[in-house]
Scaffold this active site. Structure first.
Site, PDB file in Angstrom:
ATOM      1  N   ASP A   1       2.099  -1.156   4.912  1.00 60.25           N
ATOM      2  CA  ASP A   1       1.951  -0.822   3.492  1.00 60.25           C
ATOM      3  C   ASP A   1       0.815  -1.650   2.903  1.00 60.25           C
ATOM      4  OD1 ASP A   1       4.078   0.908   3.510  1.00 60.25           O
ATOM      5  OD2 ASP A   1       5.515  -0.497   2.633  1.00 60.25           O
ATOM      6  N   LYS A   2       0.181  -1.103   1.890  1.00 62.13           N
ATOM      7  CA  LYS A   2      -0.954  -1.778   1.264  1.00 62.13           C
ATOM      8  C   LYS A   2      -0.622  -3.219   0.858  1.00 62.13           C
ATOM      9  CE  LYS A   2      -4.394  -0.987  -2.335  1.00 62.13           C
ATOM     10  NZ  LYS A   2      -4.921  -0.033  -3.325  1.00 62.13           N
TER      11      LYS A   2
END
Length: 239
Positions: free
Chosen positions: A57-58
């Protein structure tokens, strides 16, 4: 935001692979056309045929594997597909929770547009194991070992245990403010307090996989500054 030099992220490299400690706030791959800097683009500038083998995930930091050629990409991708890659994440979670090899086996349905839900009928199998590592008064440092690799898997599995990751507002986690930890903490006039971490507290700590047909290796990523700072503050004010 200042982007680090790609070379400074490298934990290991050889002719086939690059293993990096991904910083938070950078996407693994192109999210949409145009704009944002992402790990894939930075990697291709460094090694033209680079391919990212999996994604984080970012906001998640930690170990990310990049292949330098199609053969290595296949080798690593197959290990992910066959669930042969051992992944260990660390998360700081809201509340005190005693997890001792807790298995959460709840199917996850990807509803598109970055939304997932637990769905026993239509979801895909998802399994994570949890252990508590360090207890604080209001938080717990937990080890998370996902067996499968569903989107948001660790985050939603923890939320089902009423143990949301600190700062993960999407799944019920609350940001950590110094004022809630430190007695007598005073903000200056007109100042708005910022959370200690501006993201959810999840870090891909180590990954074990075969780097070729015969050799298995484990790679560990040190905590980034924001994660380490939050842990230090919890040790000082919440233990």
């Amino acid at each position: 935001m200042k982007f680090p030099k790609f070379q400074d992220l490298i934990l290991f490299e050889n002719d086939d692979l690059i293993v990096i400690n991904k910083p938070p706030f950078i996407s693994s791959l192109d999210e949409r056309e145009g704009g944002e800097i992402n790990i894939l683009r930075l990697a291709k500038q460094y090694s033209p045929d680079a391919q990212v083998c999996h994604r984080l995930d970012k906001e998640t930091s930690g170990v990310l594997i990049i292949a330098r050629n199609p053969e290595s990409y296949r080798l690593v991708s197959m290990q992910f597909e066959r669930r042969k890659v051992k992944k260990v994440y660390h998360a700081i979670i809201d509340g005190t929770h005693v997890f001792n090899e807790l298995q959460v086996d709840l199917p996850i349905l990807n509803m598109g547009n970055k939304n997932v839900s637990i769905n026993r009928q239509e979801g895909k199998p998802a399994e994570t194991w949890f252990n508590s590592l360090v207890y604080f008064k209001h938080y717990t440092l937990a080890e998370c070992r996902p067996v499968t690799g569903r989107m948001h898997q660790i985050r939603i599995h923890l939320a089902t245990q009423r143990a949301s990751i600190a700062g993960d507002e999407m799944y019920g986690g609350k940001p950590v403010f110094l004022s809630s930890l430190k007695r007598g903490y005073r903000l200056g006039k007109e100042q708005e307090e910022q959370p200690v971490m501006k993201r959810f507290a999840l870090h891909a700590k180590s990954t074990t996989f075969r780097i070729n047909e015969t050799d298995e290796m484990t790679f560990e990523a040190p905590y980034p500054k924001d994660f380490a700072t939050l842990l230090k503050l919890l040790e000082k004010f919440d233990s």
